[in-house]
Scaffold this motif. Sequence first.
Motif, PDB file in Angstrom:
ATOM      1  N   HIS A 212      10.592   3.129  -4.925  1.00 51.31           N
ATOM      2  CA  HIS A 212      10.075   4.044  -4.031  1.00 51.31           C
ATOM      3  C   HIS A 212      10.821   4.334  -2.688  1.00 51.31           C
ATOM      4  O   HIS A 212      11.031   3.571  -1.838  1.00 51.31           O
ATOM      5  CB  HIS A 212       8.558   3.814  -3.645  1.00 51.31           C
TER       6      HIS A 212
ATOM      7  N   ALA B 275       5.014  -1.996 -11.073  1.00 52.32           N
ATOM      8  CA  ALA B 275       5.833  -1.557 -11.930  1.00 52.32           C
ATOM      9  C   ALA B 275       7.217  -1.976 -12.379  1.00 52.32           C
ATOM     10  O   ALA B 275       8.017  -1.990 -13.432  1.00 52.32           O
ATOM     11  CB  ALA B 275       5.898  -0.066 -11.910  1.00 52.32           C
TER      12      ALA B 275
ATOM     13  N   CYS C  29       8.026  -1.306  -6.293  1.00 53.19           N
ATOM     14  CA  CYS C  29       6.764  -1.982  -6.067  1.00 53.19           C
ATOM     15  C   CYS C  29       6.589  -3.019  -7.125  1.00 53.19           C
ATOM     16  O   CYS C  29       7.245  -2.732  -8.265  1.00 53.19           O
ATOM     17  CB  CYS C  29       5.747  -0.761  -6.475  1.00 53.19           C
TER      18      CYS C  29
ATOM     19  N   CYS D  45       1.768   2.534 -10.050  1.00 53.55           N
ATOM     20  CA  CYS D  45       0.948   1.977  -8.784  1.00 53.55           C
ATOM     21  C   CYS D  45       0.296   2.775  -7.931  1.00 53.55           C
ATOM     22  O   CYS D  45      -0.341   2.357  -7.161  1.00 53.55           O
ATOM     23  CB  CYS D  45       2.183   0.971  -8.099  1.00 53.55           C
TER      24      CYS D  45
ATOM     25  N   CYS E 234       4.140   7.116 -10.686  1.00 51.67           N
ATOM     26  CA  CYS E 234       4.205   5.419 -11.121  1.00 51.67           C
ATOM     27  C   CYS E 234       3.228   4.955 -11.247  1.00 51.67           C
ATOM     28  O   CYS E 234       2.020   5.261 -10.789  1.00 51.67           O
ATOM     29  CB  CYS E 234       5.096   4.975  -9.906  1.00 51.67           C
TER      30      CYS E 234
HETATM   31 ZN   LIG Z   1       5.055   2.174  -8.174  1.00 50.75          ZN
END
Ligand SMILES: [Zn+2]
Length: 428
Positions: A255, A250, A247, A312, A310
């Motif tokens: 992922h 981060a 992502c 996100c 995470c």
């Molecule tokens: Zn993430």
Amino acid sequence: MTYSDAESASREELRALQDDRLAETVAHAYENVPHYRNALDEAGVSPDDIESVEDVSKLPFTTKEDFRDNYPDGMFAVPRAELQRIHASSGTTGKPKIVGYTGSDLGVWREVMARSLSAAGVEPEHVVQNAYGYGLFTGGLGFHDGVEELGACVIPVGGGNTARQIDMLQDLESDVLSCTPSYCLYLAEAMEERGLDPKDLPLSTVIIGAEPFTDPMREEIEEALDVTAVDVYGLSEIIGPGVSIECADAQDGLHVWEDHFYPEVVDPETGEPLPEGEEGELVITSLTKEALPVLRYRTGDMTTLNYGRCDCGRTMVRMGNVTGRADDLLIVRGVNVYPSQIEEVMVDLDAVAPHYRIDLRRDGQLDRMEITVEYHEDFDDSPHELRERIQERLREILEVKPDTLEVVEPGALERTEVGKVKRVYDHR
Ligand SMILES: [Zn+2]
């Protein structure tokens, strides 16, 4: 905001979905693929034994040799009439691995690619210049379909053709570029040679994959093009690109779209599953594939898994950036050497360009390791001193000393314009 709700589902919801889908996949593979029926029978496992993902380690592994032995389409679980697309993955030796998709499989692929692009920061109003190769290779069409699914605009330039690539980046003001990391650097160099500053491009993001690379290499790319570089991962045997992605929020692990692909990390020697956080070989089981269900595929890629939450908001597990392959491991005079260790030294030293090659030869009974590196254009010290510095850093990292270390002029090493970069030449 995520592209789909699945990305932030609770771990419990996700687990329940995986349990159901794994049981269905195993039954589907067992019923329709003779290879899997034999492999499970031989292992003494019945599809009824697989009730949850905790049972996954009972299943036998699938390897690239299984694809080779069942060439061309012996691994397919549906009749030809149900296929809508066929791709092939480049084998370095021998026949390619043939992979097939039903309409539903293509839908899953578009979905996971659209999610991936969205996680990388691509918006529907963006223009994405796709410099992955089109054709049998899954990179080109995989990205292409994902961009359209997301509702953004794709420019299907394909691999190579650097002059046109640069024109398009400038004239069509592409926001996003997708290509291999080595090609990304090649493009930046090619622009500089033409007296252009790659930092002036409107480009904000590059999505790099299809080749292992290290973090210093990523930083080099971000710096050269003034962009965010996001790592994407995938392989044709599983679906193509879009198995996992970082992502942009981060940039800390990729992922894995776990509702479609179940990941494990195993000891590459023993095949034993490893605990979270330990590095080993990535093994993937497909959970929704119709045409080509894949049980515990040995990817050959070395990584770690991190189930921590995470920043996100996505709940899906993150795998570490793949810096090497299990079969990349070089044994030089009995000592383990990963090319990524050498790459890190090269890219860390500002005086050295991220271009290098490793040649391995046999001299009588002894292995010889020869390393060639390019110095950076801005470097104005003596190559001799640079050699000393590199030697010193390599000594700290490697247990084996290169027999020769040559420092050459910028541009002296061959560049890869199409396909994957080759850095190790094993002549033994
Ligand atoms: Zn993430």
